[in-house]
Design a protein around this motif. Sequence first.
Motif, short mmCIF file in Angstrom:
data_model
loop_
_atom_site.label_atom_id
_atom_site.label_comp_id
_atom_site.label_asym_id
_atom_site.label_seq_id
_atom_site.Cartn_x
_atom_site.Cartn_y
_atom_site.Cartn_z
N SER A 1 10.15 -5.04 7.74
CA SER A 1 9.51 -4.18 6.92
C SER A 1 9.66 -2.69 7.12
O SER A 1 9.65 -2.03 8.08
N LYS A 2 10.04 -1.90 5.86
CA LYS A 2 10.34 -0.52 5.93
C LYS A 2 9.14 0.20 5.92
O LYS A 2 9.07 1.38 6.05
N LEU A 3 8.11 -0.50 5.42
CA LEU A 3 6.81 0.49 5.41
C LEU A 3 6.13 0.76 6.58
O LEU A 3 6.57 0.31 7.66
N ALA A 4 5.22 1.87 6.53
CA ALA A 4 4.47 2.29 7.59
C ALA A 4 3.37 1.48 7.82
O ALA A 4 2.10 2.15 7.79
N THR B 1 8.19 2.07 -3.75
CA THR B 1 9.39 2.32 -4.50
C THR B 1 10.63 2.33 -3.40
O THR B 1 10.40 2.76 -2.51
N ASN B 2 11.82 1.50 -3.75
CA ASN B 2 12.73 1.58 -2.56
C ASN B 2 14.26 2.04 -3.53
O ASN B 2 14.31 1.08 -4.39
N PHE C 1 15.70 4.38 1.14
CA PHE C 1 14.51 5.34 1.34
C PHE C 1 13.51 5.26 0.27
O PHE C 1 13.80 4.66 -0.95
N GLY C 2 12.35 5.45 0.39
CA GLY C 2 11.34 5.05 -0.67
C GLY C 2 9.97 5.76 -0.31
O GLY C 2 9.80 6.39 0.64
N ALA C 3 8.95 5.34 -1.04
CA ALA C 3 7.67 5.81 -0.88
C ALA C 3 6.68 4.74 -0.94
O ALA C 3 6.80 3.87 -1.92
N ASP C 4 5.46 4.59 -0.13
CA ASP C 4 4.37 3.79 -0.46
C ASP C 4 3.03 4.70 -0.59
O ASP C 4 2.62 5.57 0.33
N LEU C 5 2.48 4.71 -1.89
CA LEU C 5 1.47 5.42 -2.07
C LEU C 5 -0.09 4.44 -2.55
O LEU C 5 0.29 3.43 -3.23
N ARG C 6 -1.12 4.71 -2.13
CA ARG C 6 -2.50 3.94 -2.04
C ARG C 6 -3.42 4.90 -2.21
O ARG C 6 -3.44 5.77 -1.44
N THR C 7 -4.42 4.33 -2.84
CA THR C 7 -5.91 5.09 -3.04
C THR C 7 -6.84 4.02 -3.35
O THR C 7 -6.48 2.94 -4.10
N TYR C 8 -7.93 3.96 -2.45
CA TYR C 8 -9.05 3.10 -2.41
C TYR C 8 -10.32 3.55 -2.40
O TYR C 8 -10.64 4.41 -1.83
N TYR C 9 -11.09 2.94 -3.27
CA TYR C 9 -12.58 3.43 -3.47
C TYR C 9 -13.41 2.09 -3.15
O TYR C 9 -13.38 1.14 -4.14
#
Length: 894
Positions: free
Chosen positions: A216-219, A443-444, A457-465
């Motif tokens: 996996s490329k994600l953090a 997104t990748n 290369f890409g981005a991983d964005l999340r928001t949680y309530y």
Amino acid sequence: MKKFYFVMAAFLMTAIAFSQGTITGRVIDGELNDPLPGASVVVQGTTNGTSTDFDGKFTIEVSSNTGTLVVSYIGFVSKRIAFTSTGEIEQIVLQPDSEELDGVVVIGTGIIDLANDRQTPIAVSSIPAKLIQEKIGTQDVTMTLVNTPSVYVSGQAGGFGDSNMRVRGFDQDNTAFLLNGQPINGMEDGLMYWSNWSGMSDIANGIQIQRGLGSSKLAISSVGGTVNFVTKATEMEQGGFAYATIANDDYIKTTAGYNTGISEKGFGLSVMLTHWQGDGYNEGMFGEGQTYFISAGYRPNDSHNFNILLTGAPQFHDQNFRKPISDYLEYGKRYNNNWGVYNGEYITERRNFYHKPVANLNWDWNINSNTNLSTVLYASWGRGGGTGNLGNRIRTDEGRIDYNAIYAQNAQVTNGIGVNFGDEPAYITRSSMNLHSWYGMVTNFEKELSDNLTLNFGADLRTYYGEHFRVVSDFHGLNGWREDIRLLDQNNDHQPYGSFGTYKSSLATESYRPSAWAATFESYPEEQKTDYSNDERISYGGLFTQLEYATNQFSAFFQGSISNQSHQRFDHYQYADQYLINGTSAQWTGEPLPAGITDGVDSEKVNNFGYNAKGGFSYNPSEEHSFYVNTGYYSRQPYHDNIYLNFTNAINPLTENEKILGLEAGYGFTSSIFSANLNLYRTSWKDRVVTNSNFDDNDVLTYNTTFGAEQLHSGVEVDFKLRPTNDLSFNGFASLGDWIYKGASLTRVSDENRNILSEEVEDYDGGKVGGAAQFSGGLGAVYRIGEMLSLDADYRFYDKLYANVGAIKDNLELPSFSILDAGVTFTVPVGAMKTKSIKLRANVNNLLDTEYISESSTANFVEAGDETYDGLNVSNQVYFGFGTTWNLTLRYDF
């Protein structure tokens, strides 16, 4: 640094090559003679690849007139096709293989990191849909992974969906779980609650577990490993299925699904609906639930592919907890003390109920022959909780809940208003609610810089309530329930004010049914909440990249990611604006509050930065042999639950990022009838910090911090597959781990200015990590008798299993045990073209009815005069594993 840039520039320039020609072809299913859309076609020894279209056709540009194409697809045996010229090649036929999970899916090709997305090998095991459907029965989806190295599953005795899966000895919060590429571990604590995913076995197109560093490329925190759940997409072909399952303890499950196929205009729809219910293996473990799945696809042209998916699994299940062995010996191995009867009707004190709809929108954009962009937007909305008791519980002589006595007790309460810790004993069943809304995007972007070099290369964005509170689920005859709650003092940074605090009084008069469907649409007024009420906001942003170079014999990769995670807590209860003056409730009017009262609700916001880096290379001297070495380092942010102290807004000033270093190496052998893998690993996990706060006898705030001892997990894994004939196959695995605590743990007491008041060191060096068997092995076989009948069996052995009690110098070793499962499949083709089928599948798990302990939460050793069971002190709190269970499924595919 200039030399480094020069070397990288030279590396890139020499790697870039120009296309020399084009190869076209078609890939079909060897069993059904249908096209295989989404099959992976890669030029061997390069990162140059493509996927087949709806008709199974592909076009790929090559830089040489000679070479080899590697063609793969989920659930089929991969095939290598040599070519000596460009142009059109013969039709490629792939044969189904229930033991393989190679290739990619039709959607999310750049998001879902399956092992073959990277040339450098990793320690991986895969389970395709066919195997999941045949063997899952009534079990949690985690049980599909038990026949793989270094995986241990326990806790099913707690109820439907309550299993716990550990990888290489690491708990679930240290294994990353992904659904179609999106992270699904809890953002507050990293844990997995499998009851929320009870429909996974119905919708999964395949499962792949990547032990250790993974691809996996994600953090993400792949300390133990990464598990990818790949769900069905919109099916390309028209058709459907229906099946029914019956099993032990009155279990029944019915499922139906239908696919419209893809129209000429590129639209398609797939739907599925499931209902299940059962009494559970142990007493008081009833459960019921549904699964729904809707997937709509649209492909306007060859460049764009869209798919929107909605799925959920509302359910309830009654729970059983660990108990002393002595209780099981007295009342039986299926004993559960969490239930009782009132006027002859069953009532449980412990029921889990939850509904977590998940939606995602995938967009795959093939920009050109060597560039593509994949994006997924996703959301989930969790609603539900778990019940338990507040107040004075009464038990029968058998230890179960005495609801008749409880109703009689509650009838004596003045005005029918029960008070927690009041002078008059009273009892209610409460629901601890956990509501959340989670939105994210991954997104990748992938660019083939040459036949040998690929950049991602890409981005991983999340928001949680999240919202946490308690409400009353059953008053048991009372008219209301009051909590007298200590308020928190603003002058002590929102710390508990000790014995001098004032109190808030809350009165709940409404009850809420513990139902997943009811919780989905219910609203909960603040004045009806009791015991606690707090929310949190967690936001996450990450960037990642991967660079991979590959030739016929050599490949190398680098992955890196950075991320920032922010946390904030909102407390509506302990910091409320209502308080008592001389025993009388008063409301804040905006004037300065009396000493010890605060109107504060929002905590300070906490931001933590983290990163990881992974790299490795492989060498393939021939098609049969491969060697690899990988390494990775993580700086992982602490979880939300470790940042705020004692369930208050107080921030733990001593938390820091955890440090994880992973090393692994391996060897693989592949031939036409035999394949095997050998993996070695070493994972170090440091700087785990746990802090709580207290007031001493002089009402002085102190912090008690434990700096955790290092966990060091090392081991060796072997797995193999043997297919001596087309009708007979064997698979096996063995894993031996040495999972220990290193060094010592320091407990430090400090004041709010971080002055050290005292320190104590406890030696854990060499202590065994518990919760999973450090040695396991298994052997399985499948024998096909003609075209219609097949038999299979799986044997597993577990040893070196220690109690799950955290860091301890001398841990308790549990008895070793073995399990034998068996199954039979009978398939009848239907129709003139034999494209339809009726399948009958039967499973028997724990065929020999082995009695074993799967988990212990205590480490009580035997002393003189103690009663024992199989060498253990009977005071230990344990789960016994299930005895013999069975299930039978009838399926019709059309």
